[in-house]
Design a protein around this motif. Structure first.
Motif, mmCIF file in Angstrom:
data_model
loop_
_atom_site.group_PDB
_atom_site.id
_atom_site.type_symbol
_atom_site.label_atom_id
_atom_site.label_comp_id
_atom_site.label_asym_id
_atom_site.label_seq_id
_atom_site.Cartn_x
_atom_site.Cartn_y
_atom_site.Cartn_z
ATOM 1 N N ALA A 383 8.881 -8.809 12.175
ATOM 2 C CA ALA A 383 7.938 -9.842 11.735
ATOM 3 C C ALA A 383 7.574 -9.677 10.261
ATOM 4 N N ILE A 384 7.374 -8.430 9.824
ATOM 5 C CA ILE A 384 7.056 -8.182 8.413
ATOM 6 C C ILE A 384 8.189 -8.687 7.520
ATOM 7 N N ASN A 385 9.412 -8.458 7.947
ATOM 8 C CA ASN A 385 10.567 -8.803 7.124
ATOM 9 C C ASN A 385 10.950 -10.277 7.191
ATOM 10 N N ASN A 386 10.503 -10.975 8.235
ATOM 11 C CA ASN A 386 10.991 -12.342 8.433
ATOM 12 C C ASN A 386 9.916 -13.408 8.621
ATOM 13 N N MET A 387 8.665 -13.030 8.891
ATOM 14 C CA MET A 387 7.673 -14.030 9.288
ATOM 15 C C MET A 387 6.417 -14.059 8.415
ATOM 16 N N ASN A 389 3.740 -15.360 5.876
ATOM 17 C CA ASN A 389 3.410 -16.675 5.332
ATOM 18 C C ASN A 389 3.251 -16.564 3.814
ATOM 19 N N PRO A 390 3.017 -17.679 3.124
ATOM 20 C CA PRO A 390 2.908 -17.624 1.658
ATOM 21 C C PRO A 390 1.824 -16.673 1.153
ATOM 22 N N ALA A 391 0.802 -16.410 1.983
ATOM 23 C CA ALA A 391 -0.269 -15.491 1.573
ATOM 24 C C ALA A 391 0.089 -14.035 1.849
ATOM 25 N N GLY A 392 1.284 -13.779 2.378
ATOM 26 C CA GLY A 392 1.695 -12.409 2.667
ATOM 27 C C GLY A 392 1.178 -11.878 3.981
ATOM 28 N N LEU A 393 0.737 -12.765 4.887
ATOM 29 C CA LEU A 393 0.196 -12.355 6.181
ATOM 30 C C LEU A 393 1.214 -12.582 7.288
ATOM 31 N N VAL A 394 1.167 -11.727 8.293
ATOM 32 C CA VAL A 394 2.064 -11.814 9.447
ATOM 33 C C VAL A 394 1.321 -12.481 10.598
ATOM 34 N N PRO A 395 1.928 -13.448 11.304
ATOM 35 C CA PRO A 395 1.254 -14.073 12.444
ATOM 36 C C PRO A 395 0.762 -13.037 13.447
ATOM 37 N N TRP A 396 -0.471 -13.201 13.877
ATOM 38 C CA TRP A 396 -1.105 -12.197 14.728
ATOM 39 C C TRP A 396 -0.374 -11.994 16.041
ATOM 40 N N GLY A 465 2.039 -6.414 -2.499
ATOM 41 C CA GLY A 465 3.191 -6.463 -1.628
ATOM 42 C C GLY A 465 3.784 -5.106 -1.306
ATOM 43 N N ALA A 466 3.635 -4.132 -2.198
ATOM 44 C CA ALA A 466 4.202 -2.811 -1.946
ATOM 45 C C ALA A 466 3.602 -2.174 -0.708
ATOM 46 N N ALA A 467 2.345 -2.500 -0.407
ATOM 47 C CA ALA A 467 1.688 -1.861 0.726
ATOM 48 C C ALA A 467 2.307 -2.296 2.039
ATOM 49 N N ILE A 468 2.575 -3.592 2.194
ATOM 50 C CA ILE A 468 3.147 -4.049 3.461
ATOM 51 C C ILE A 468 4.569 -3.527 3.619
ATOM 52 N N ALA A 469 5.285 -3.353 2.503
ATOM 53 C CA ALA A 469 6.613 -2.741 2.578
ATOM 54 C C ALA A 469 6.517 -1.300 3.046
ATOM 55 N N GLN A 470 5.427 -0.632 2.675
ATOM 56 C CA GLN A 470 5.220 0.750 3.107
ATOM 57 C C GLN A 470 4.999 0.819 4.617
ATOM 58 N N ASP A 473 8.526 0.276 6.227
ATOM 59 C CA ASP A 473 9.396 1.446 6.156
ATOM 60 C C ASP A 473 8.961 2.531 7.145
ATOM 61 N N THR A 474 7.644 2.772 7.194
ATOM 62 C CA THR A 474 7.134 3.821 8.092
ATOM 63 C C THR A 474 7.351 3.455 9.549
ATOM 64 N N TYR A 475 7.075 2.207 9.906
ATOM 65 C CA TYR A 475 7.226 1.790 11.298
ATOM 66 C C TYR A 475 8.688 1.777 11.736
ATOM 67 N N MET A 476 9.591 1.515 10.814
ATOM 68 C CA MET A 476 11.014 1.575 11.177
ATOM 69 C C MET A 476 11.424 2.995 11.504
ATOM 70 N N GLN A 477 10.894 3.959 10.777
ATOM 71 C CA GLN A 477 11.181 5.360 11.094
ATOM 72 C C GLN A 477 10.613 5.742 12.458
ATOM 73 N N LEU A 478 9.451 5.209 12.786
ATOM 74 C CA LEU A 478 8.863 5.489 14.097
ATOM 75 C C LEU A 478 9.711 4.879 15.214
#
Length: 504
Positions: A383-387, A389-396, A465-470, A473-478
């Motif tokens: 969802a982070i990588n594909n969903m 919105n323009p404000a940088g938020l992920v659908p809940w 934006g760097a924070a959501i990428a962080q 990355d962390t959740y993919m490792q998990l």
């Protein structure tokens, strides 16, 4: 009136009677635990965010990371002290008085949390830790004492008890965060949690008659002097916890040391009790490892996932201001809501599968839990990588799906694990073994705090934006960590089953 054959032989002194197919005392413990969990999860829903905004706001983009470390240290200590509480109940006070003392200390600590000073806040957390160590493992151990050895209702009884935990956990965030936090400030959520702890204490006193001799002190150990001496020792433990809350590295070494000592104890005890018990203890320790891995992933819920809900999720309701003030806390009710919905399903499925000869073994249930918690993180990363919105938020909804997969994984591990401990441990070590179960969770909580600090550090808010990428990355490792561990336990299940010598 005689009891159904399935409930005999009776535990000594257990009052006669059943309700909905289980001992009546189960429902009393259900209610006591429900209010205690209301208190625990009510404060948990707001803890990390409150600490970040109230005490570490001056640190800017590192506020969340520092709060995550405090949260991880606190939750680790909450579970670590269970081993001492289990010993006290087994050897000194009995279960009922240990729970009573723990409830009183926890209530005091929750009210101290309302003081807006970091030192006092840490004192409050330390008191909650000390009290919880006396309360949590012992009320769980009492459930196992309500059933005769070999009673097939035991797993279902633990699942019903688990529903009591989650009823309190479901209600609490709506009150402490979404309502009180939004309208009056998050600190008053701690006050509401304290009221819940008082209700748990009062119910315990009212329910003693129906519990019979289950959990009462042994003859010769029923002096109230013991109660007050243990109370003073608990305050001394709280002082140690106060120090450890600000000494994360020291805490990590202590947790590893205690777990190593506990492993040695169970091996030596198993040697003394014979080959079968030794191998059962080895199996139990292997499952402790799987449990620790699961909870290190799952317990992002109260820290990094809570920050993510506040900062990068679209509001489930209301506007952004109310959402960030406390509305985000409703996600802390997602897990208990799912458990309330699906725990009866799981409780019914296991006995049905057993009759069909298709019930997964305990190790396979643990493996399924690990795989599902991993998949929850994969959904969120997608969802982070594909969903966004323009404000940088992920659908809940994607965060809700993540919690759903984590919950179904939890239902494969947690209630089954509690029951497993009472069946694999020797009768004289049940309280200590339950403490060991919670110690494995303590180590996971410590690691979870470190993971959350990595995931949530480096900025917060959709503008960065760097924070959501962080997070991604962390959740993919998990995801990969949980998947690999799950596959390993699937493959190793036959060997672990052999070590368990018929325990199912």
């Amino acid at each position: 009136m005689s009891q159904p054959e399935s409930t005999t032989p009776h535990q000594p002194g257990l009052p006669a009677g059943e309700f909905l197919g289980h001992p009546k005392a189960l429902w009393q413990l259900f209610t006591i635990e429900m209010w205690e969990r209301f208190a625990f999860y009510g404060m948990r829903a707001i803890l990390a965010v409150y600490v970040a905004t109230t005490f570490f706001g001056h640190l800017g983009d590192q506020a969340n990371a520092e709060a995550s470390l405090v949260y991880g240290g606190y939750t680790a200590l909450v579970y670590a002290t269970g081993i001492a509480g289990g010993y006290v109940a087994d050897r000194v006070l009995g279960y009922q008085r240990s729970i009573l003392l723990g409830a009183i200390i926890m209530a005091a600590g929750l009210f101290v949390l309302t003081i807006e000073d970091l030192n006092w806040f840490l004192i409050g957390l330390a008191l909650v830790v000390a009290g919880n160590g006396l309360f949590k493992p012992n009320i769980s151990a009492m459930i196992g004492k309500l059933y005769a050895p070999g009673d097939v209702r035991r797993d279902s009884g633990f699942t019903i008890f688990y529903m009591g935990i989650n009823l309190g956990a479901f209600i609490a965030p709506f009150i402490t965060s979404a309502w009180i936090g939004t309208q009056y400030g998050l600190k008053w959520g701690f006050f509401a949690a304290g009221i819940g702890m008082i209700l748990s204490t009062l119910w315990l006193e009212w329910a003693k008659g129906s519990l019979g001799s289950v959990g009462r002190p042994e003859p010769g150990k029923d002096s109230w002097t013991r109660f007050f001496v243990v109370g003073l020792a608990a305050l001394g433990l709280a002082a140690v916890c106060y120090f450890l809350l600000s000494a994360s590295t020291v805490l990590g070494f202590i947790l590893v040391g205690i777990m190593a000592g506990l492993c040695v104890y169970f091996v030596v005890s198993g040697v003394r009790l014979g080959k079968v018990q030794l191998q059962r203890y080895i199996a139990m320790l292997l499952l402790f490892l799987a449990n620790a891995c699961f909870w290190a992933l799952f317990e992002q819920a109260g820290s990094s996932l809570n920050f993510f809900a506040r900062e990068f999720s679209t509001p489930m309701y209301g506007d952004s201001a109310s959402w960030q003030a406390g509305g985000f806390g409703v996600f802390q009710s997602a897990n208990p809501l799912y458990i309330l919905l699906f725990a009866p399903v799981f409780a019914a499925i296991w006995p049905r599968l057993e009759k069909l000869g298709m019930n997964p073994s305990i190790p396979r249930k643990f493996a399924l839990g690990l795989i599902q918690v991993a998949l929850g993180f994969f959904v969120l990363v997608w969802a982070i990588n594909n969903m966004q919105n323009p404000a940088g938020l992920v659908p809940w909804i994607f965060l809700a799906i993540c919690y759903l997969l984590h919950t179904t994984g939890e239902l494969c591990i947690s209630p089954i694990g509690l029951s497993m401990v009472t069946k694999l441990a020797d009768d004289k070590d049940v309280g200590l073994a339950m403490g060991g179960w919670f110690l494995s969770i303590a180590m996971a909580q410590y690691v979870a705090g470190i993971i959350a600090a990595i995931a949530s550090g480096g900025g917060h808010g959709p503008a960065e934006g760097a924070a959501i990428a962080q997070y991604s990355d962390t959740y993919m490792q998990l995801f990969w960590l949980g998947l690999v561990f799950g596959i390993v336990y699937l493959v190793a299940a036959p060997l672990i089953n052999k070590l368990m010598h018929g325990v199912k």
